[in-house]
Design a protein around this motif. Structure first.
Motif, PDB file in Angstrom:
ATOM      1  N   ILE A 453      -2.403  58.545  56.161  1.00 34.79           N
ATOM      2  CA  ILE A 453      -1.962  59.387  55.335  1.00 34.79           C
ATOM      3  C   ILE A 453      -1.889  60.545  55.748  1.00 34.79           C
ATOM      4  O   ILE A 453       0.007  60.631  54.706  1.00 34.79           O
ATOM      5  N   LYS A 454      -2.733  61.277  56.180  1.00 30.66           N
ATOM      6  CA  LYS A 454      -2.103  62.707  56.102  1.00 30.66           C
ATOM      7  C   LYS A 454      -1.189  63.476  56.696  1.00 30.66           C
ATOM      8  O   LYS A 454      -0.275  64.164  56.125  1.00 30.66           O
ATOM      9  N   ALA A 455      -1.038  62.511  57.790  1.00 34.39           N
ATOM     10  CA  ALA A 455       0.175  62.991  58.743  1.00 34.39           C
ATOM     11  C   ALA A 455       1.562  62.627  57.771  1.00 34.39           C
ATOM     12  O   ALA A 455       2.654  62.987  58.390  1.00 34.39           O
ATOM     13  N   ALA A 456       1.620  61.495  58.234  1.00 37.45           N
ATOM     14  CA  ALA A 456       2.422  60.498  57.692  1.00 37.45           C
ATOM     15  C   ALA A 456       3.364  60.115  56.144  1.00 37.45           C
ATOM     16  O   ALA A 456       4.514  59.740  56.633  1.00 37.45           O
ATOM     17  N   ARG A 457       2.518  60.493  55.948  1.00 42.22           N
ATOM     18  CA  ARG A 457       2.630  59.802  54.010  1.00 42.22           C
ATOM     19  C   ARG A 457       2.143  61.733  53.323  1.00 42.22           C
ATOM     20  O   ARG A 457       1.335  61.140  51.563  1.00 42.22           O
ATOM     21  N   PRO A 458       2.404  62.953  53.385  1.00 38.83           N
ATOM     22  CA  PRO A 458       1.814  63.694  52.520  1.00 38.83           C
ATOM     23  C   PRO A 458       1.741  63.289  50.896  1.00 38.83           C
ATOM     24  O   PRO A 458       1.062  64.025  50.882  1.00 38.83           O
ATOM     25  N   ALA A 459       2.926  62.575  50.679  1.00 38.12           N
ATOM     26  CA  ALA A 459       3.280  62.932  49.129  1.00 38.12           C
ATOM     27  C   ALA A 459       1.336  61.858  48.990  1.00 38.12           C
ATOM     28  O   ALA A 459       1.480  62.053  48.038  1.00 38.12           O
ATOM     29  N   VAL A 460       2.072  60.661  49.409  1.00 38.84           N
ATOM     30  CA  VAL A 460       0.326  59.934  49.216  1.00 38.84           C
ATOM     31  C   VAL A 460      -1.012  60.875  48.893  1.00 38.84           C
ATOM     32  O   VAL A 460      -2.010  60.664  48.801  1.00 38.84           O
ATOM     33  N   TYR A 461      -0.725  61.372  50.658  1.00 40.35           N
ATOM     34  CA  TYR A 461      -2.409  62.261  50.792  1.00 40.35           C
ATOM     35  C   TYR A 461      -2.255  63.340  49.232  1.00 40.35           C
ATOM     36  O   TYR A 461      -3.448  62.702  49.138  1.00 40.35           O
ATOM     37  N   ARG A 462      -1.452  63.324  49.057  1.00 43.42           N
ATOM     38  CA  ARG A 462      -1.682  64.864  47.836  1.00 43.42           C
ATOM     39  C   ARG A 462      -2.358  64.257  46.645  1.00 43.42           C
ATOM     40  O   ARG A 462      -2.744  64.595  45.518  1.00 43.42           O
ATOM     41  N   GLY A 463      -1.613  62.583  46.246  1.00 45.02           N
ATOM     42  CA  GLY A 463      -2.192  62.544  44.788  1.00 45.02           C
ATOM     43  C   GLY A 463      -3.883  61.530  45.266  1.00 45.02           C
ATOM     44  O   GLY A 463      -4.073  60.488  43.981  1.00 45.02           O
ATOM     45  N   ILE A 464      -3.839  61.194  46.583  1.00 40.97           N
ATOM     46  CA  ILE A 464      -5.695  60.871  46.418  1.00 40.97           C
ATOM     47  C   ILE A 464      -6.571  61.360  45.286  1.00 40.97           C
ATOM     48  O   ILE A 464      -6.965  62.780  45.262  1.00 40.97           O
ATOM     49  N   GLY A 465      -6.944  60.648  44.499  1.00 43.66           N
ATOM     50  CA  GLY A 465      -7.711  61.026  43.813  1.00 43.66           C
ATOM     51  C   GLY A 465      -7.342  61.217  42.300  1.00 43.66           C
ATOM     52  O   GLY A 465      -8.821  61.743  41.272  1.00 43.66           O
ATOM     53  N   VAL A 466      -6.521  61.173  42.407  1.00 36.44           N
ATOM     54  CA  VAL A 466      -5.472  62.373  40.957  1.00 36.44           C
ATOM     55  C   VAL A 466      -4.929  61.468  40.064  1.00 36.44           C
ATOM     56  O   VAL A 466      -3.690  61.769  39.716  1.00 36.44           O
ATOM     57  N   GLY A 467      -5.114  60.466  41.023  1.00 33.54           N
ATOM     58  CA  GLY A 467      -3.698  59.311  40.708  1.00 33.54           C
ATOM     59  C   GLY A 467      -2.363  58.466  41.061  1.00 33.54           C
ATOM     60  O   GLY A 467      -2.142  58.057  40.568  1.00 33.54           O
ATOM     61  N   GLY A 468      -1.946  58.917  42.217  1.00 29.71           N
ATOM     62  CA  GLY A 468      -1.302  57.772  42.663  1.00 29.71           C
ATOM     63  C   GLY A 468      -0.566  60.086  43.036  1.00 29.71           C
ATOM     64  O   GLY A 468      -0.146  60.856  42.727  1.00 29.71           O
ATOM     65  N   PRO A 469       0.956  59.644  44.613  1.00 29.54           N
ATOM     66  CA  PRO A 469       1.221  60.503  45.040  1.00 29.54           C
ATOM     67  C   PRO A 469       2.787  60.903  44.105  1.00 29.54           C
ATOM     68  O   PRO A 469       3.007  62.114  44.179  1.00 29.54           O
ATOM     69  N   GLN A 470       2.325  60.538  42.737  1.00 27.61           N
ATOM     70  CA  GLN A 470       3.339  61.156  41.670  1.00 27.61           C
ATOM     71  C   GLN A 470       3.194  62.398  41.277  1.00 27.61           C
ATOM     72  O   GLN A 470       3.213  63.085  40.577  1.00 27.61           O
ATOM     73  N   GLN A 471       1.792  62.649  41.389  1.00 31.13           N
ATOM     74  CA  GLN A 471       0.623  63.522  40.378  1.00 31.13           C
ATOM     75  C   GLN A 471       0.503  64.434  41.450  1.00 31.13           C
ATOM     76  O   GLN A 471      -0.277  64.420  42.751  1.00 31.13           O
ATOM     77  N   SER A 472       0.793  65.582  40.827  1.00 31.03           N
ATOM     78  CA  SER A 472       0.758  67.118  42.048  1.00 31.03           C
ATOM     79  C   SER A 472      -0.845  67.600  41.661  1.00 31.03           C
ATOM     80  O   SER A 472      -1.481  67.351  39.888  1.00 31.03           O
ATOM     81  N   TRP A 473      -1.655  67.714  42.110  1.00 30.10           N
ATOM     82  CA  TRP A 473      -2.800  69.080  42.340  1.00 30.10           C
ATOM     83  C   TRP A 473      -2.226  69.736  40.880  1.00 30.10           C
ATOM     84  O   TRP A 473      -4.023  70.551  40.515  1.00 30.10           O
ATOM     85  N   ALA A 474      -1.552  70.058  40.633  1.00 28.01           N
ATOM     86  CA  ALA A 474      -1.256  71.524  39.378  1.00 28.01           C
ATOM     87  C   ALA A 474      -1.424  70.684  38.492  1.00 28.01           C
ATOM     88  O   ALA A 474      -1.664  71.556  37.395  1.00 28.01           O
ATOM     89  N   GLY A 475      -1.581  69.968  38.213  1.00 35.21           N
ATOM     90  CA  GLY A 475      -1.259  68.995  36.792  1.00 35.21           C
ATOM     91  C   GLY A 475      -1.309  68.308  36.387  1.00 35.21           C
ATOM     92  O   GLY A 475      -0.152  68.110  37.065  1.00 35.21           O
ATOM     93  N   GLY A 476      -0.620  68.127  34.936  1.00 34.54           N
ATOM     94  CA  GLY A 476       1.084  66.969  34.485  1.00 34.54           C
ATOM     95  C   GLY A 476       0.276  65.868  33.852  1.00 34.54           C
ATOM     96  O   GLY A 476      -1.019  65.904  34.183  1.00 34.54           O
ATOM     97  N   ALA A 477       1.026  64.992  33.558  1.00 36.50           N
ATOM     98  CA  ALA A 477       0.916  63.698  32.493  1.00 36.50           C
ATOM     99  C   ALA A 477      -0.199  62.525  32.996  1.00 36.50           C
ATOM    100  O   ALA A 477      -0.849  62.091  32.419  1.00 36.50           O
ATOM    101  N   LEU A 478       0.300  62.592  34.459  1.00 40.58           N
ATOM    102  CA  LEU A 478      -0.654  61.728  34.843  1.00 40.58           C
ATOM    103  C   LEU A 478      -2.343  62.093  34.286  1.00 40.58           C
ATOM    104  O   LEU A 478      -2.954  61.464  34.393  1.00 40.58           O
TER     105      LEU A 478
END
Length: 490
Positions: A453-478
């Motif tokens: 996942i880290k290599a092939a789906r970076p957007a999904v990887y960034r969302g692990i543990g924080v609600g999903g790929p649509q959410q960044s570590w910077a914060g946001g609605a989700l």
């Protein structure tokens, strides 16, 4: 899934019912005496309770910041790394599915024996197991309120029965004196102590699942922590007193022999002697409802893990589907039900024993898996709080989690090293390697999948543990919706 449905008391019911007090007394405690021959077994429960309380200090502190039904998966993702979080998710799925499915063997065997003796029934164990499966599958699709009420009613009844047994035992001690041999440290730390701790930790499995309901509790910052502390306190005291009561009622010198005698019928024969056969029969029925309550509790835990992984795209998104009217994790519930059905049918077709194989094997896998998750979570607490500014004390974010990791590692080593005594096999048997190996294989598969996942789906990887790929570590609605405290990437 819907929010704000579960209060502290309801969550305590769910956690304690997963530990199944009547099942521990009639099954776990009797088996511990029988297999290990260690009369100090009652003292193991407060010792294990202390180790689990140390774990809960950091777990409770982190639960104030992370409200994710992926529980340990999310904690380890945020505290160690997302790759290790995915590995933890695989271990969690295997562990909670294993204990849930294994309980069908115990339920079917216990109800078949009771029905045969009292109703002249010839329905085999798998017939009763499939009936329970259908009921759990249905309740898993309904809202959490109904399931919590069912579990709460069963739990209240079984606790009353356990307390009644304790009162009868202490009121009628063998030899006329309440012996304290079961509480003496030198009796515990003797031959068989490894097996005692292995059986003991299995009795607590379920106390740690509070975080799975974090999106459904009324107060995410407090409810999970309070309920977990309460569950440990209740189970530690109840198991200590009940195991001691069993040795008092039979006499410390005779408890091992009585436990090893399949004709003794303890603890129900003791209840019959103290309160009459009707009370003993009711207690026997409550053993069966105790197992059913645990079945339902672990079903809900497994379904919510699947939901979390689907929601964050670690599993296919369809796994996150919820019931439109109930808010229940419908896809996760259905998947767990299908897996349970296939396993029960397979064990039946292969003519495997529901107790010594289906229940014992899968319960052991679950105990090892949960221990691994507890260790990983303790370490993740240290990692998480090292990256954020928080008001937690050094005890909460560092000392207690490290002590917990050390003590739980020691318990894990003992549990694996004494696999033969727990499983009833010869030392060096294939099972003593294969069953703990299931947890290792799950962790390895999850680790590899996390790397993919880290290599092939970076957007999904960034969302692990924080609600999903649509959410960044910077914060946001989700993140705000889930109540997740952003943490640095790892």
């Amino acid at each position: 899934m819907t929010n704000n449905r579960i209060g502290t008391i309801s969550l305590v019911f769910l956690l304690v019912s997963a530990s199944a007090p009547m099942t521990v007394l009639a099954g776990g405690v009797v088996a511990t005496f029988a297999v290990t021959g260690n009369i100090g077994a009652p003292l193991s429960f407060p010792v294990l309770g202390v180790a689990l309380a140390l774990f809960t200090v950091g777990y409770a502190a982190m639960s104030r910041y992370v409200h994710n039904p992926g529980a340990f998966y999310a904690y380890i993702s945020l505290g160690l790394s997302r790759v290790w979080g995915v590995a933890a998710s695989a271990v969690a799925l295997v562990s909670y599915n294993a204990i849930q499915i294994g309980l069908y063997g115990l339920f079917g065997a216990a109800l078949a024996a009771f029905a045969g003796a009292h109703w002249h029934s010839t329905v085999p164990w798998w017939g009763w197991a499939l009936a329970a499966w259908a009921t759990v599958a249905l309740l898993g699709q309904l809202n959490i309120d109904l399931s919590a009420k069912v579990v709460g009613a069963f739990l209240a009844a079984e606790v009353v029965a356990v307390v009644l047994f304790d009162l009868g035992a202490f009121g009628h001690p063998a030899g006329g004196t309440i012996a304290v041999d079961g509480l003496k440290p030198h009796n515990l730390f003797a031959n068989g102590v490894g097996g005692v701790f292995a059986f003991g930790i299995a009795a607590f499995v379920g106390f740690e699942s509070g975080a799975v309901y974090s999106r459904e509790v009324k107060d995410p910052r407090r409810t999970v922590a309070r309920a977990t502390y309460a569950a440990i306190a209740v189970t530690s005291v109840l198991y200590l007193i009940s195991a001691w009561a069993l040795s008092v009622a039979t006499g410390p010198r005779d408890v091992v022999a009585r436990a090893r005698d399949p004709q003794s019928g303890i603890p129900f024969s003791l209840m019959a002697a103290h309160f009459g056969g009707i009370v003993a029969d009711i207690a026997n029925l409550l053993l069966i409802t105790s197992v059913f309550a645990a079945l339902l509790s672990f079903h809900m835990v497994s379904a919510r893990y699947t939901f979390a992984l689907g929601h964050e795209r670690v599993l296919p998104p369809v796994a996150a589907h919820v019931g439109r009217r109930t808010g229940a994790p419908a896809a996760g519930s259905l998947l767990q039900s299908l897996l349970a059905l296939v396993t029960v049918v397979l064990f039946t077709a292969l003519h495997r024993d529901p107790l010594t194989e289906l229940f014992t094997w899968l319960s052991y896998v679950a105990a090892v898996g949960v221990l691994v998750l507890l260790i990983g979570t303790s370490l993740s607490v240290v990692g998480y709080f090292s990256r954020i500014s928080s008001p937690e004390t050094v005890w909460q974010r560092l000392v207690a989690p490290i002590l917990a990791a050390v003590s739980l590692t020691a318990i894990t080593v003992v549990t694996v090293a004494n696999a033969d005594s727990v499983l009833g096999t010869a030392k060096g048997s294939v099972l003593t390697y294969a069953l703990p190996g299931v947890v290792g294989v799950a962790a390895l598969v999850g680790l590899v999948w996390g790397i993919v996942i880290k290599a092939a789906r970076p957007a999904v990887y960034r969302g692990i543990g924080v609600g999903g790929p649509q959410q960044s570590w910077a914060g946001g609605a989700l993140a705000g919706l889930l109540g997740i405290e952003p943490a640095p990437a790892s």
